[in-house]
Enzyme design. Structure first.
Site, PDB file in Angstrom:
ATOM      1  N   GLU A  97      88.332  50.279  59.323  1.00 38.57           N
ATOM      2  CA  GLU A  97      87.176  49.553  59.847  1.00 38.57           C
ATOM      3  C   GLU A  97      85.892  49.970  59.138  1.00 38.57           C
ATOM      4  OE1 GLU A  97      87.428  47.006  61.835  1.00 38.57           O
ATOM      5  OE2 GLU A  97      89.594  47.285  61.952  1.00 38.57           O
ATOM      6  N   ARG A 134      78.544  52.718  62.960  1.00 38.05           N
ATOM      7  CA  ARG A 134      78.883  51.522  62.183  1.00 38.05           C
ATOM      8  C   ARG A 134      77.640  50.980  61.499  1.00 38.05           C
ATOM      9  NH1 ARG A 134      83.350  47.723  65.047  1.00 38.05           N
ATOM     10  NH2 ARG A 134      83.402  46.999  62.868  1.00 38.05           N
ATOM     11  N   HIS A 154      87.881  51.785  65.469  1.00 37.26           N
ATOM     12  CA  HIS A 154      86.492  51.459  65.128  1.00 37.26           C
ATOM     13  C   HIS A 154      85.604  52.664  65.422  1.00 37.26           C
ATOM     14  CE1 HIS A 154      88.457  47.630  66.136  1.00 37.26           C
ATOM     15  NE2 HIS A 154      87.671  47.091  65.220  1.00 37.26           N
ATOM     16  N   ASP A 177      83.318  47.585  57.238  1.00 39.12           N
ATOM     17  CA  ASP A 177      81.885  47.524  57.491  1.00 39.12           C
ATOM     18  C   ASP A 177      81.081  47.681  56.202  1.00 39.12           C
ATOM     19  OD1 ASP A 177      82.200  47.139  60.210  1.00 39.12           O
ATOM     20  OD2 ASP A 177      81.975  49.271  60.717  1.00 39.12           O
ATOM     21  N   HIS A 229      89.231  43.130  54.948  1.00 34.65           N
ATOM     22  CA  HIS A 229      90.491  43.650  55.479  1.00 34.65           C
ATOM     23  C   HIS A 229      91.691  43.197  54.635  1.00 34.65           C
ATOM     24  CE1 HIS A 229      89.257  45.930  58.839  1.00 34.65           C
ATOM     25  NE2 HIS A 229      88.872  44.939  59.615  1.00 34.65           N
ATOM     26  N   HIS A 257      83.238  41.636  56.411  1.00 36.44           N
ATOM     27  CA  HIS A 257      84.118  42.668  56.967  1.00 36.44           C
ATOM     28  C   HIS A 257      85.545  42.156  57.088  1.00 36.44           C
ATOM     29  CE1 HIS A 257      85.128  45.879  60.068  1.00 36.44           C
ATOM     30  NE2 HIS A 257      86.064  44.974  60.298  1.00 36.44           N
ATOM     31  N   GLU A 258      85.706  40.977  57.677  1.00 37.17           N
ATOM     32  CA  GLU A 258      87.060  40.437  57.877  1.00 37.17           C
ATOM     33  C   GLU A 258      87.716  40.088  56.542  1.00 37.17           C
ATOM     34  OE1 GLU A 258      88.397  40.889  60.595  1.00 37.17           O
ATOM     35  OE2 GLU A 258      86.625  41.248  61.806  1.00 37.17           O
TER      36      GLU A 258
END
Length: 212
Positions: free
Chosen positions: A109, A178, A172, A113, A52, A48-49
């Site tokens: 976000e 999510r 989020h 995910d 980004h 996920h990070e």
């Protein structure tokens, strides 16, 4: 962030992802746990990070942190089309009667995910190719444990007032979405659990969003 903060972030100016000590413990990561669990939990968060750096915001920063476009027009057009479909999906979710998730607000976000799960799953398959196919444990296959670990990592409870406030301001999505709003786009999830037409979360293959 302090070491005891359960969180993680991507910094586009430094092209850097950061994970405090607190998130590197169960239910996110356990060095003694089954590999499927770690890939499904912390693996998806790492993915996920990383994602980004390539989402609706990170794509505006170069590898050196400079604010500049480094995508071709064709890539940007394709990205916009795919993410618009994901945004539309989340617009339809109504966690509180009369209050829906804001697909545009939560898009970055949600992209993270979806990309995180798919990246972690691909990494888990590579792990199995090198170490052997995962055994069935407790009646669950490795792939099933992967997705269950992802779901367990997002367990949460909110009072209705807090949930309403977050739906208006939080980029989020609610934790429930999510998980359920993401896995229904992942082909491997259908295979792992035998999800078929008529099941609550089923999406036809043509309606599933694949961004990367």
């Amino acid at each position: 962030m302090t070491p005891q903060t359960v969180n993680a972030y991507y910094d586009p100016l430094n092209n850097q992802i950061t994970f405090p000590a607190a998130i590197l413990q169960p239910p996110y990561f356990d060095p003694k746990a089954d590999a499927a669990v770690n890939y499904g939990a912390i693996g998806a968060i790492i993915g996920h990070e990383m994602g980004h750096g390539f989402d609706d915001q990170g794509s505006q920063f170069s590898a050196t942190g400079k604010f500049e476009n480094w995508w071709t027009p064709a890539a940007r057009t394709a990205f916009t089309q795919r993410t618009a479909a994901l945004s539309k999906q989340f617009d339809a979710y109504e966690p509180i009667p009369g209050v829906r998730v804001k697909g545009a607000l939560t898009l970055g976000e949600n992209i993270g995910d979806l990309g995180g799960v798919e990246t972690a799953y691909a990494a888990y398959q590579k792990y199995q190719a090198e170490h052997g196919k995962a055994p069935v444990i407790g009646g669950l296959t490795g792939d099933q444990r992967f997705f269950l670990a992802y779901a367990q990592a997002w367990q949460a409870k909110l009072r209705e007032g807090a949930a309403r406030a977050r739906l208006l301001t939080d980029p989020h999505s609610p934790p429930f979405y999510r998980v359920n709003g993401i896995v229904r786009n992942v082909d491997a999830w259908y295979t792992a659990f035998g999800v078929k037409p008529g099941d609550a979360l089923y999406l036809a293959p043509g309606d599933r969003v694949h961004i990367w």
